[in-house]
Scaffold this motif. Structure first.
Motif, PDB file in Angstrom:
ATOM      1  N   ARG A  33       0.831  -1.204   0.000  1.00  0.00           N
ATOM      2  CA  ARG A  33       0.000   0.000   0.000  1.00  0.00           C
ATOM      3  C   ARG A  33       0.871   1.262   0.000  1.00  0.00           C
ATOM      4  O   ARG A  33       0.560   2.236  -0.679  1.00  0.00           O
ATOM      5  CB  ARG A  33      -0.927   0.001   1.221  1.00  0.00           C
ATOM      6  N   ALA A  34       1.932   1.237   0.757  1.00  0.00           N
ATOM      7  CA  ALA A  34       2.823   2.401   0.803  1.00  0.00           C
ATOM      8  C   ALA A  34       3.440   2.649  -0.574  1.00  0.00           C
ATOM      9  O   ALA A  34       3.659   3.790  -0.973  1.00  0.00           O
ATOM     10  CB  ALA A  34       3.915   2.174   1.836  1.00  0.00           C
ATOM     11  N   ARG A  90       2.004   2.239  -3.350  1.00  0.00           N
ATOM     12  CA  ARG A  90       1.026   2.875  -4.230  1.00  0.00           C
ATOM     13  C   ARG A  90       1.056   4.399  -4.075  1.00  0.00           C
ATOM     14  O   ARG A  90       0.846   5.138  -5.037  1.00  0.00           O
ATOM     15  CB  ARG A  90      -0.383   2.368  -3.910  1.00  0.00           C
ATOM     16  N   ALA A  91       1.296   4.852  -2.847  1.00  0.00           N
ATOM     17  CA  ALA A  91       1.351   6.295  -2.593  1.00  0.00           C
ATOM     18  C   ALA A  91       2.670   6.838  -3.146  1.00  0.00           C
ATOM     19  O   ALA A  91       3.747   6.403  -2.747  1.00  0.00           O
ATOM     20  CB  ALA A  91       1.254   6.578  -1.093  1.00  0.00           C
ATOM     21  N   CYS A 127       0.617   7.502   2.825  1.00  0.00           N
ATOM     22  CA  CYS A 127      -0.043   6.248   3.176  1.00  0.00           C
ATOM     23  C   CYS A 127      -0.413   6.315   4.651  1.00  0.00           C
ATOM     24  O   CYS A 127       0.465   6.433   5.508  1.00  0.00           O
ATOM     25  CB  CYS A 127       0.886   5.067   2.910  1.00  0.00           C
ATOM     26  N   ARG A 173      -1.790   4.505   7.873  1.00  0.00           N
ATOM     27  CA  ARG A 173      -1.966   3.160   8.430  1.00  0.00           C
ATOM     28  C   ARG A 173      -2.943   3.237   9.614  1.00  0.00           C
ATOM     29  O   ARG A 173      -2.744   4.044  10.520  1.00  0.00           O
ATOM     30  CB  ARG A 173      -0.629   2.585   8.888  1.00  0.00           C
TER      31      ARG A 173
END
Length: 232
Positions: free
Chosen positions: A3-4, A6-7, A15, A17
């Motif tokens: 996910r990180a 993607r940012a 990102c 959390r």
């Protein structure tokens, strides 16, 4: 970490959390377990048997499931009549394997013919195969509950879903009217449309195997009783 990643891929980003750093290091597993290790293997075993694979224990799974999970699936299929005591696929099991459903649902669908309610069970199974049809906005929960109460049946949620599907079909006309009716009754139009498409697909499979679409007259006192017997 994915996910990180993607940012910031196309432009700067952040990102967020939703857990503490301590939880990340101490409680979260490095990666999610493969779905085959978390899912009911009933349908997987049924499909493998249909393909003629006999030795399931030594089958080359990419992520082998636990032996006890495999045994539970075999016991379930034997209980449903899809496999005989030797582990061979039965005639019923061959028909069940043609339905894109969990084994329990396909068995219910086939058995409903004997209870003279295959039309109703087809609608219920279709509703169970799509996302939740009821909408409950946080700021309108009371109104949503009142709308749901119109269709609630005292014998259970399955019959409630049947009532909802019947109401949707009874009010089906133009696209604009459908949208307004679903909005006013706190129902998810996309879910109901999906259920309708699933029902059409399943009905074609039933027709292919000469499973008649039958119903008990709605005015009969056995209408809901027969549906409950098929679900039992």
């Amino acid at each position: 970490q994915q996910r990180a990643g993607r940012a910031g891929r196309t432009k700067e980003g952040k990102c967020f959390r939703l857990y503490t750093e301590d939880s990340f290091h101490k409680h979260l597993q490095p990666q999610t377990y493969p779905e085959i290790l978390r899912s009911n293997l009933g349908n997987v075993v049924l499909q493998l048997k249909k393909l003629g694979i006999e030795d399931l224990v030594h089958f080359d799974f990419m992520d082998p499931p636990a032996p006890e999970t495999m045994m539970r699936a075999l016991e379930l299929l034997n209980y449903l009549g899809a496999l005989d005591d030797e582990g061979e696929l039965t005639d019923l099991g061959r028909i069940m394997s043609e339905f894109p459903l969990e084994p329990q649902l396909s068995k219910i669908l086939i058995a409903s013919v004997n209870h003279n309610c295959s039309n109703e069970i087809l609608s219920i199974v279709s509703m169970l195969s799509v996302p939740q049809a009821f909408v409950r906005p946080k700021n309108e929960q009371k109104k949503a509950d009142m709308a749901k109460a119109q269709y609630s049946h005292r014998e259970g949620d399955h019959l409630t879903l049947l009532n909802v599907y019947h109401a949707y079909k009874a009010n089906e006309s133009s696209q604009d009217y459908d949208s307004r009716w679903c909005y006013n009754n706190y129902l998810n139009k996309r879910s109901l449309q999906s259920a309708d498409r699933v029902r059409t697909q399943l009905s074609k499979i039933m027709t292919r195997f000469n499973l008649p679409l039958v119903s008990t007259p709605f005015t009969s006192k056995h209408y809901y009783t027969n549906v409950r017997k098929a679900l039992a």
